[in-house]
Design a protein around this motif. Structure first.
Motif, PDB file in Angstrom:
ATOM      1  N   GLU A   1       9.728   2.643  -2.318  1.00 32.28           N
ATOM      2  CA  GLU A   1      10.227   1.407  -2.940  1.00 32.28           C
ATOM      3  C   GLU A   1      11.502   0.927  -2.262  1.00 32.28           C
ATOM      4  N   SER A   2      12.404   1.860  -1.962  1.00 28.15           N
ATOM      5  CA  SER A   2      13.646   1.479  -1.291  1.00 28.15           C
ATOM      6  C   SER A   2      13.377   0.937   0.109  1.00 28.15           C
ATOM      7  N   ARG A   3      12.475   1.590   0.856  1.00 24.64           N
ATOM      8  CA  ARG A   3      12.209   1.147   2.222  1.00 24.64           C
ATOM      9  C   ARG A   3      11.519  -0.212   2.249  1.00 24.64           C
ATOM     10  N   VAL A   4      10.556  -0.414   1.347  1.00 25.55           N
ATOM     11  CA  VAL A   4       9.863  -1.705   1.319  1.00 25.55           C
ATOM     12  C   VAL A   4      10.831  -2.828   0.960  1.00 25.55           C
ATOM     13  N   GLY A   5      11.673  -2.596  -0.045  1.00 27.21           N
ATOM     14  CA  GLY A   5      12.645  -3.620  -0.409  1.00 27.21           C
ATOM     15  C   GLY A   5      13.628  -3.917   0.708  1.00 27.21           C
TER      16      GLY A   5
ATOM     17  N   PRO B   1       0.808  -1.234   0.000  1.00 29.14           N
ATOM     18  CA  PRO B   1       0.000   0.000   0.000  1.00 29.14           C
ATOM     19  C   PRO B   1       0.832   1.271   0.000  1.00 29.14           C
ATOM     20  N   GLU B   2       1.993   1.263   0.650  1.00 27.10           N
ATOM     21  CA  GLU B   2       2.803   2.474   0.673  1.00 27.10           C
ATOM     22  C   GLU B   2       3.329   2.811  -0.720  1.00 27.10           C
ATOM     23  N   VAL B   3       3.753   1.786  -1.470  1.00 28.94           N
ATOM     24  CA  VAL B   3       4.231   2.016  -2.832  1.00 28.94           C
ATOM     25  C   VAL B   3       3.079   2.466  -3.736  1.00 28.94           C
ATOM     26  N   LEU B   4       1.941   1.807  -3.609  1.00 29.34           N
ATOM     27  CA  LEU B   4       0.793   2.193  -4.432  1.00 29.34           C
ATOM     28  C   LEU B   4       0.291   3.588  -4.081  1.00 29.34           C
ATOM     29  N   GLN B   5       0.360   3.937  -2.815  1.00 24.71           N
ATOM     30  CA  GLN B   5      -0.023   5.291  -2.414  1.00 24.71           C
ATOM     31  C   GLN B   5       0.923   6.317  -3.021  1.00 24.71           C
ATOM     32  N   ALA B   6       2.218   6.035  -3.017  1.00 22.57           N
ATOM     33  CA  ALA B   6       3.180   6.961  -3.618  1.00 22.57           C
ATOM     34  C   ALA B   6       2.979   7.064  -5.126  1.00 22.57           C
ATOM     35  N   GLN B   7       2.657   5.949  -5.779  1.00 25.68           N
ATOM     36  CA  GLN B   7       2.386   6.001  -7.211  1.00 25.68           C
ATOM     37  C   GLN B   7       1.147   6.853  -7.515  1.00 25.68           C
ATOM     38  N   ALA B   8       0.104   6.703  -6.712  1.00 24.96           N
ATOM     39  CA  ALA B   8      -1.082   7.549  -6.889  1.00 24.96           C
ATOM     40  C   ALA B   8      -0.754   9.019  -6.644  1.00 24.96           C
ATOM     41  N   GLY B   9       0.146   9.297  -5.708  1.00 23.71           N
ATOM     42  CA  GLY B   9       0.560  10.674  -5.484  1.00 23.71           C
ATOM     43  C   GLY B   9       1.298  11.263  -6.672  1.00 23.71           C
TER      44      GLY B   9
END
Length: 497
Positions: free
Chosen positions: A386-390, A293-301
């Motif tokens: 992306e960096s933090r999730v990975g 969700p954090e990556v998808l939220q950033a992509q939507a932003g």
């Protein structure tokens, strides 16, 4: 004559004895009292008499009421939608969705307005008064034909609403991760408390053995003092663990809004396997970056920022075009020097309205710079997510692997410490080893069991973190882990100060 009082007293005593014998004959279970019960009869007679005369409960056909069900890990995850943080995030997502709908309506859909007006005009001309009452009604329809800036803003609001939805999902996932970590910490504290209690029981048996050996002249007072010191240390550790367990229970109740009863610890009959099999590392990274969700939220932003930039560019030079249609009716009556003139006017109009910004004194330049800066910030936020999730997923995988290896080593340490303690126990009974060596061996076994329990819980914590990053931390995916925990037997009520 002097013997009469004594004779009457003796008669009363005989009467009481006969009455007691008759009562014992009527209640034969009272004859089965042991010698110690007969000796303690005068002290507990009142209590036993009250128990004997108390009304007994009437037997019913209803089954006995069971205790409240245990709060499992799955129960906590299933009730996440009722948590305060999740409800707040969902409400904000609904508000963003409503804002997006408003922008869509303003940019694409027609609008119909109705207006009514009534007034009474008074004039004075060359000393003569006149009065003109009037009323008007208007019905106007507007259809947006070309509004590029507002339509770009509507797409930006739609992306912002999607961003809010992913933010609510991220809040729910973060809460699930926080609840899972606190639950597993509670499991670890409960297991450590149970192991410490077992260690206290072993020390109590050792203290009894020292006492018997001291009475037989085979030991010294120092052995008892050393054992008592170990008991006090273990008791302090047990109280600290129970306090930590109560604190974690209160935290779980606050996060989940449930009355939480933590497990009693780890189940000794649980299989040694991991329970949940995680996907391979390359597949896990791709899955996390595609569904977190954090990556998808950033992509939507980023999408929202791009649409905002397009809207600011459109505001700078593109016009807006609307089609309008209106119908109005005006009535007025003019009264002057006793004469009245009535007018009824009907008006129908259809046309186009063109609005073209020509000069804004640098306002559009500032708005374009603002949109460009927000786009750069959104892109940086996406790269950071992306960096933090990975990184967190890589850390969870390596922590789980390390915890599994540590678990195997600690189990071997427990077996070795148990064998050492058994050998020292025999040598101590034979007088070949000192009491300090025996107590040290018991302490090493206790420490090895505590470390083994911590390694098992560390494996679960790393695995739950990996599931959270993969978007799989729910009741269905953690079901294989539920057999690793013991069900609670009693609730942990907080100790009053």
């Amino acid at each position: 004559m002097p013997l009469a009082p004594h004779t009457g007293k003796t008669g009363r005593q005989l009467t009481l004895c006969v009455a007691a014998l008759i009562g014992l004959a009527c209640r034969p279970e009272a004859i089965a009292m042991t010698l110690s019960q007969h000796l303690s009869w005068p002290l507990g007679h009142a209590e036993r008499a009250h128990t004997a005369t108390a009304p007994q409960p009437v037997p019913t056909d209803e089954p006995p009421r069971e205790q409240d069900a245990a709060t499992t890990w799955a129960d906590l995850l299933e009730e996440l939608d009722q948590a305060h943080g999740v409800r707040e995030a969902q409400a904000r997502a609904q508000a963003s969705e409503a804002l997006s709908q408003q922008s869509q309506v303003r940019a694409w859909l027609p609008r119909l307005d109705a207006s009514l007006r009534a007034d009474n005009q008074r004039q004075r001309y060359n000393g003569l008064a006149s009065r003109t009452p009037s009323s008007a009604s208007t019905l106007q329809a507007t259809l947006p034909l070309w509004r590029p800036a507002e339509r770009a803003d509507a797409r930006a609001e739609q992306a912002s609403a999607e961003q809010a939805q992913w933010q609510a999902s991220q809040r729910r996932q973060s809460l699930a991760r926080e609840i899972s970590q606190n639950y597993l910490m509670a499991v670890e504290a409960a297991e450590h408390a149970r192991l410490t209690q077992a260690h206290l029981t072993a020390l109590a048996r050792q203290a009894q053995a020292h006492h018997k050996r001291l009475q037989a002249g085979l030991a010294t007072v120092l052995d008892s003092l050393e054992t008592r010191a170990r008991q006090e240390q273990a008791q302090a550790q047990s109280e600290q663990l129970l306090s930590q367990l109560r604190s974690l229970t209160l935290t779980l109740s606050r996060l989940s809004r449930l009355t939480v009863r933590p497990p009693a610890g780890l189940s000794p009959c649980a299989p040694p396997g991991p329970g949940v099999v995680l996907p391979p590392w390359p597949d896990a990274v791709a899955q996390a970056l595609a569904s977190h969700p954090e990556v998808l939220q950033a992509q939507a932003g980023v999408r929202a920022s791009l649409e905002t930039v397009r809207a600011r560019d459109a505001e700078r030079w593109q016009p807006t075009l609307d089609a309008t249609a209106s119908h109005s009716r005006t009535r007025q009556t003019q009264r002057f020097e006793g004469l009245s003139e009535r007018q009824d006017i009907r008006t129908d109009a259809v046309g186009l309205v063109l609005n073209w910004p020509l000069f804004s004194s640098g306002l559009q330049d500032a708005r374009q710079r603002e949109a460009a800066a927000l786009l750069s910030a959104a892109q940086a936020r996406l790269d950071d997510a992306e960096s933090r999730v990975g990184t967190e997923l890589n850390d969870a995988y390596q922590r789980q692997e390390q915890a599994q290896r540590q678990q195997v080593r600690q189990e071997a340490v427990v077996v070795s410490a148990q064998a050492t303690l058994d050998a020292l126990q025999k040598a101590w009974l034979a007088g070949l080893r000192s009491t300090t060596e025996l107590l040290d061996a018991q302490q090493r076994l206790h420490d090895a069991r505590m470390a083994s329990a911590s390694a098992r819980v560390a494996t679960l914590r790393a695995g739950s973190d990996a599931l959270a990053l993969l978007g799989l931390l729910d009741a269905r995916h953690i079901a294989p882990w539920l057999t690793l925990f013991d069900a609670p037997t009693t609730s942990l009520a907080p100790t009053p100060p």
